[in-house]
Design a protein around this motif. Structure first.
Motif, PDB file in Angstrom:
ATOM      1  N   TRP A  30       0.827  -1.212   0.000  1.00 57.11           N
ATOM      2  CA  TRP A  30       0.000   0.000   0.000  1.00 57.11           C
ATOM      3  C   TRP A  30       0.859   1.260   0.000  1.00 57.11           C
ATOM      4  O   TRP A  30       0.544   2.243  -0.653  1.00 57.11           O
ATOM      5  N   ASN A  70      -4.529  -6.018   1.286  1.00 53.78           N
ATOM      6  CA  ASN A  70      -3.242  -5.373   0.967  1.00 53.78           C
ATOM      7  C   ASN A  70      -3.218  -3.911   1.416  1.00 53.78           C
ATOM      8  O   ASN A  70      -2.689  -3.055   0.706  1.00 53.78           O
ATOM      9  N   GLY A 141      -9.500 -11.384   7.719  1.00 56.15           N
ATOM     10  CA  GLY A 141      -8.293 -12.220   7.837  1.00 56.15           C
ATOM     11  C   GLY A 141      -7.061 -11.363   8.099  1.00 56.15           C
ATOM     12  O   GLY A 141      -6.240 -11.673   8.971  1.00 56.15           O
ATOM     13  N   ALA A 145      -4.772 -11.325  11.351  1.00 55.61           N
ATOM     14  CA  ALA A 145      -3.355 -11.664  11.185  1.00 55.61           C
ATOM     15  C   ALA A 145      -2.459 -10.532  11.685  1.00 55.61           C
ATOM     16  O   ALA A 145      -1.299 -10.763  12.038  1.00 55.61           O
ATOM     17  N   THR A 146      -2.986  -9.284  11.718  1.00 53.72           N
ATOM     18  CA  THR A 146      -2.179  -8.169  12.238  1.00 53.72           C
ATOM     19  C   THR A 146      -2.631  -7.742  13.641  1.00 53.72           C
ATOM     20  O   THR A 146      -2.080  -6.794  14.187  1.00 53.72           O
ATOM     21  N   GLY A 203       0.168 -19.767  10.008  1.00 49.28           N
ATOM     22  CA  GLY A 203      -0.973 -20.485   9.441  1.00 49.28           C
ATOM     23  C   GLY A 203      -1.812 -19.518   8.637  1.00 49.28           C
ATOM     24  O   GLY A 203      -1.609 -18.298   8.709  1.00 49.28           O
ATOM     25  N   HIS A 382      -3.873   7.216  18.577  1.00 50.57           N
ATOM     26  CA  HIS A 382      -4.925   6.763  19.485  1.00 50.57           C
ATOM     27  C   HIS A 382      -4.414   7.010  20.911  1.00 50.57           C
ATOM     28  O   HIS A 382      -3.940   6.081  21.573  1.00 50.57           O
ATOM     29  N   GLN A 429       0.447  -2.107  13.910  1.00 45.68           N
ATOM     30  CA  GLN A 429       0.565  -2.434  12.486  1.00 45.68           C
ATOM     31  C   GLN A 429       1.393  -3.679  12.213  1.00 45.68           C
ATOM     32  O   GLN A 429       1.397  -4.168  11.083  1.00 45.68           O
TER      33      GLN A 429
HETATM   34  P1  FAD Z   1      -3.052  -7.341   4.234  1.00 41.62           P
HETATM   35  O1  FAD Z   1      -2.386  -6.008   4.142  1.00 41.62           O
HETATM   36  O2  FAD Z   1      -3.424  -7.992   2.973  1.00 41.62           O
HETATM   37  O3  FAD Z   1      -2.108  -8.319   5.067  1.00 41.62           O
HETATM   38  C1  FAD Z   1      -1.581  -7.943   6.306  1.00 41.62           C
HETATM   39  C2  FAD Z   1      -0.860  -9.143   6.936  1.00 41.62           C
HETATM   40  O4  FAD Z   1      -1.804 -10.164   7.232  1.00 41.62           O
HETATM   41  C3  FAD Z   1       0.172  -9.809   6.049  1.00 41.62           C
HETATM   42  O5  FAD Z   1       1.161 -10.363   6.876  1.00 41.62           O
HETATM   43  C4  FAD Z   1      -0.590 -10.941   5.382  1.00 41.62           C
HETATM   44  O6  FAD Z   1       0.278 -11.971   4.973  1.00 41.62           O
HETATM   45  C5  FAD Z   1      -1.472 -11.368   6.521  1.00 41.62           C
HETATM   46  N1  FAD Z   1      -2.752 -11.959   6.127  1.00 41.62           N
HETATM   47  C6  FAD Z   1      -3.745 -11.379   5.412  1.00 41.62           C
HETATM   48  N2  FAD Z   1      -4.807 -12.197   5.341  1.00 41.62           N
HETATM   49  C7  FAD Z   1      -4.470 -13.334   6.006  1.00 41.62           C
HETATM   50  C8  FAD Z   1      -5.123 -14.558   6.295  1.00 41.62           C
HETATM   51  N3  FAD Z   1      -6.367 -14.788   5.888  1.00 41.62           N
HETATM   52  N4  FAD Z   1      -4.465 -15.500   7.005  1.00 41.62           N
HETATM   53  C9  FAD Z   1      -3.205 -15.277   7.438  1.00 41.62           C
HETATM   54  N5  FAD Z   1      -2.531 -14.146   7.205  1.00 41.62           N
HETATM   55  C10 FAD Z   1      -3.157 -13.179   6.510  1.00 41.62           C
HETATM   56  N6  FAD Z   1      -4.174  -0.693  11.154  1.00 41.62           N
HETATM   57  C11 FAD Z   1      -4.522  -0.633  12.461  1.00 41.62           C
HETATM   58  O7  FAD Z   1      -4.232  -1.572  13.208  1.00 41.62           O
HETATM   59  N7  FAD Z   1      -5.189   0.445  12.969  1.00 41.62           N
HETATM   60  C12 FAD Z   1      -5.543   1.505  12.202  1.00 41.62           C
HETATM   61  O8  FAD Z   1      -6.132   2.470  12.695  1.00 41.62           O
HETATM   62  C13 FAD Z   1      -5.214   1.463  10.808  1.00 41.62           C
HETATM   63  N8  FAD Z   1      -5.576   2.470   9.988  1.00 41.62           N
HETATM   64  C14 FAD Z   1      -5.280   2.393   8.660  1.00 41.62           C
HETATM   65  C15 FAD Z   1      -5.680   3.444   7.823  1.00 41.62           C
HETATM   66  C16 FAD Z   1      -5.411   3.393   6.463  1.00 41.62           C
HETATM   67  C17 FAD Z   1      -5.877   4.507   5.568  1.00 41.62           C
HETATM   68  C18 FAD Z   1      -4.671   2.295   5.930  1.00 41.62           C
HETATM   69  C19 FAD Z   1      -4.362   2.195   4.467  1.00 41.62           C
HETATM   70  C20 FAD Z   1      -4.260   1.263   6.768  1.00 41.62           C
HETATM   71  C21 FAD Z   1      -4.548   1.299   8.129  1.00 41.62           C
HETATM   72  N9  FAD Z   1      -4.160   0.262   8.993  1.00 41.62           N
HETATM   73  C22 FAD Z   1      -4.506   0.321  10.316  1.00 41.62           C
HETATM   74  C23 FAD Z   1      -3.371  -0.885   8.495  1.00 41.62           C
HETATM   75  C24 FAD Z   1      -4.198  -2.026   7.851  1.00 41.62           C
HETATM   76  O9  FAD Z   1      -5.409  -1.573   7.350  1.00 41.62           O
HETATM   77  C25 FAD Z   1      -4.441  -3.155   8.833  1.00 41.62           C
HETATM   78  O10 FAD Z   1      -3.203  -3.724   9.168  1.00 41.62           O
HETATM   79  C26 FAD Z   1      -5.375  -4.266   8.327  1.00 41.62           C
HETATM   80  O11 FAD Z   1      -5.684  -5.100   9.422  1.00 41.62           O
HETATM   81  C27 FAD Z   1      -4.775  -5.104   7.215  1.00 41.62           C
HETATM   82  O12 FAD Z   1      -5.798  -5.896   6.608  1.00 41.62           O
HETATM   83  P2  FAD Z   1      -5.642  -6.416   5.095  1.00 41.62           P
HETATM   84  O13 FAD Z   1      -6.768  -7.301   4.785  1.00 41.62           O
HETATM   85  O14 FAD Z   1      -5.439  -5.262   4.179  1.00 41.62           O
HETATM   86  O15 FAD Z   1      -4.299  -7.269   5.215  1.00 41.62           O
END
Ligand code: FAD
Length: 471
Positions: A30, A70, A141, A145-146, A203, A382, A429
């Motif tokens: 991203w 992503n 997911g 995962a995060t 996993g 936060h 994150q």
């Molecule tokens: P991805 O980015 O696709 O993947 C993240 C991780 O999870 C990677 O390690 C990936 O391999 C793993 N993963 C994904 N899906 C699975 C699965 N099904 N099984 C196992 N592993 C998996 N985060 C916060 O915590 N708080 C916030 O306030 C916050 N605000 C945000 C604001 C914006 C505008 C943006 C762009 C991002 C923000 N984020 C925030 C970060 C992000 O959105 C989070 O980390 C979110 O949880 C990621 O989800 P995703 O589906 O996009 O995961």
């Protein structure tokens, strides 16, 4: 075509195995920090297909990079540039399997978009409170995962606290059905908590049973103008004491953050007539009241009035409608988007004991000006969770390349300060590929060694998201 890709296409159908241009959108993170290469992107449609893909990868020794929406900020869902890995997109696992409003649970698949889950809970008269700026595109997911945090942690906890059960595909391709809707379960080690926050390295999560809450009857939102962070910490203590568990969000934003948002997005406006020169910080405060009724709004206003009388804020705007509440939140959520428009931003996602935050910011700002003069702070976060996004732009006129070159020194300076105060270099994150060296540097060696032993036990071939979290 290689035998591996042929077998993959046999399993999923050719249209769900993407290569070439169709794979491109999955290969850059991203923040555009990493662009990798991959054998292909696989898009399985159910848990059996995920398990079969994992077994195929295990048989061929192919690394797997799980990906949800992503939207992650630490390049955790991006393959390296070897071209050996398979990106495993969970996007097609997007069914809501069950909602139980009486038991306050819902079971959803990993590829469900967070906002869709919130809406489905709402339609059943319940609240799924996890909320973050990326909720229109991140997946459950990825959230699990995060162990995502977001804006409602103060009241409802982070993703971990909102999860009762998980369904996970192991590194060997077995299906672990841990979708238990139990509030209490001390029968042995807690595998659920091990997988949550493991960033796809232990996993693959295919579904989760989530914890729901009652819908609040009233929601009150205010934006307050403050002179200092020390004032914000005192305001937080005041709001906690008066609003107790109804306080759901307490977000702090540097004045420059909101100026940047207003400049970058013409439709965004501050609710104050003119920015007071004394204002250095804004606080977005929200309370969700299960009672509702006129008394609830009056109590909220009285709390703010007492804060003002006590010198904890010098200006305040209370949202008069749901539309205005959304406007206030949009200001907050556009900060990350406005930062993405800048040539380059050095980001830190740190947590500290709340009382230490004002001194941390003052001391670290001063150190940065001494060693990297002209650094521009764009700090928000936060505050109620002790979590700051301590973001830094380069001096005016500096290029993306200049500021990227300074990143290792800048980051070490900031993280050394955080470590000295007993804080964490990743509040919400994760570690991904961007903070692996920091994890090694700042975590006690025994903790890193124990993490390696867990990784070795659950993923002995090292095929799950290699190079992320641990090197
Ligand atoms: P991805 O980015 O696709 O993947 C993240 C991780 O999870 C990677 O390690 C990936 O391999 C793993 N993963 C994904 N899906 C699975 C699965 N099904 N099984 C196992 N592993 C998996 N985060 C916060 O915590 N708080 C916030 O306030 C916050 N605000 C945000 C604001 C914006 C505008 C943006 C762009 C991002 C923000 N984020 C925030 C970060 C992000 O959105 C989070 O980390 C979110 O949880 C990621 O989800 P995703 O589906 O996009 O995961």
């Amino acid at each position: 075509m290689q035998p591996f890709l042929r077998e993959l296409a046999d399993l999923l159908g050719r249209e769900h195995v993407l290569t070439g241009d169709r794979a491109e959108p999955y290969l850059t993170d991203w923040r555009r920090r990493r662009t990798g290469r991959a054998l292909a992107v696989a898009r399985p449609g159910d848990r059996e297909q995920v398990a079969a893909v994992v077994r195929l990868c295990a048989a061929h020794g192919v690394p797997i990079v799980p990906q949800g929406g992503n939207t992650g900020q630490v390049a955790a869902a991006t393959p390296d540039d070897s071209g050996r890995a398979l990106v495993l997109s969970l996007a097609r696992l997007n069914r809501i399997r069950a909602i139980d409003p009486e038991g306050d649970t819902m079971t959803v698949e990993a590829g469900c978009i967070l906002e869709t889950v919130q809406q489905a809970a709402h339609a059943a008269g319940r609240l799924f409170p996890l909320s973050l700026g990326a909720q229109g595109s991140c997946t459950v997911g990825g959230n699990l995962a995060t162990n995502a945090g977001g804006t409602q942690v103060l009241r409802y906890g982070n993703a971990r606290e909102l999860t009762l059960g998980l369904e996970v595909i192991t590194a060997e391709g077995e299906i672990w059905d841990g979708l238990r809707a139990l509030r209490k379960d001390n029968a042995g080690y807690d595998l659920r908590d091990l997988y949550i926050g493991s960033e796809g390295t232990l996993g693959i999560i295919t579904a989760a049973t989530l914890r729901l809450h009652p819908l609040p009857r009233a929601r009150h939102t205010a934006l307050l103008a403050l002179e200092s962070l020390a004032q914000a910490v005192r305001l937080l203590a005041h709001a906690r004491a008066e609003l107790d568990a109804t306080l759901t969000a307490f977000e702090v934003m540097g004045r420059e953050c909101l100026e940047m948002v207003v400049q970058a997005f013409a439709q965004q406006r501050l609710p104050f007539a003119a920015a007071d020169p004394a204002t250095r910080w804004y606080v977005l405060l929200e309370c969700s009241d299960p009672r509702g009724g006129p008394g609830s709004a009056a109590d909220f206003e009285a709390t703010l009035a007492r804060a003002w009388e006590g010198g904890l804020a010098h200006d305040a705007a209370i949202a008069a409608s749901a539309a205005q509440q959304a406007d206030f939140w949009r200001l907050r959520e556009h900060i990350t988007l406005a930062l993405a428009e800048q040539p380059y931003c050095i980001k830190h996602d740190i947590s500290l004991p709340i009382a230490a935050i004002p001194d941390f910011v003052q001391a670290t700002d001063a150190l940065l000006q001494r060693h990297h003069p002209g650094t521009r702070m764009r700090v928000f976060g936060h505050l109620g969770d002790g979590n700051l996004h301590y973001n830094l732009l380069g001096p005016a006129g500096s290029t993306r390349q200049d500021w990227m070159a300074a990143e290792p020194q800048v980051q070490a300076l900031v993280h050394d300060q955080v470590a000295a105060l007993g804080g964490s270099i990743s509040a919400e994150q994760g570690i991904g590929s961007l903070r692996v060296a920091d994890l090694r540097r700042y975590k006690p060696p025994l903790e890193v060694a124990l993490m390696r032993r867990i990784k070795q036990a659950l993923d002995p071939q090292g095929l799950l998201n290699p190079g992320k979290v641990l090197d």
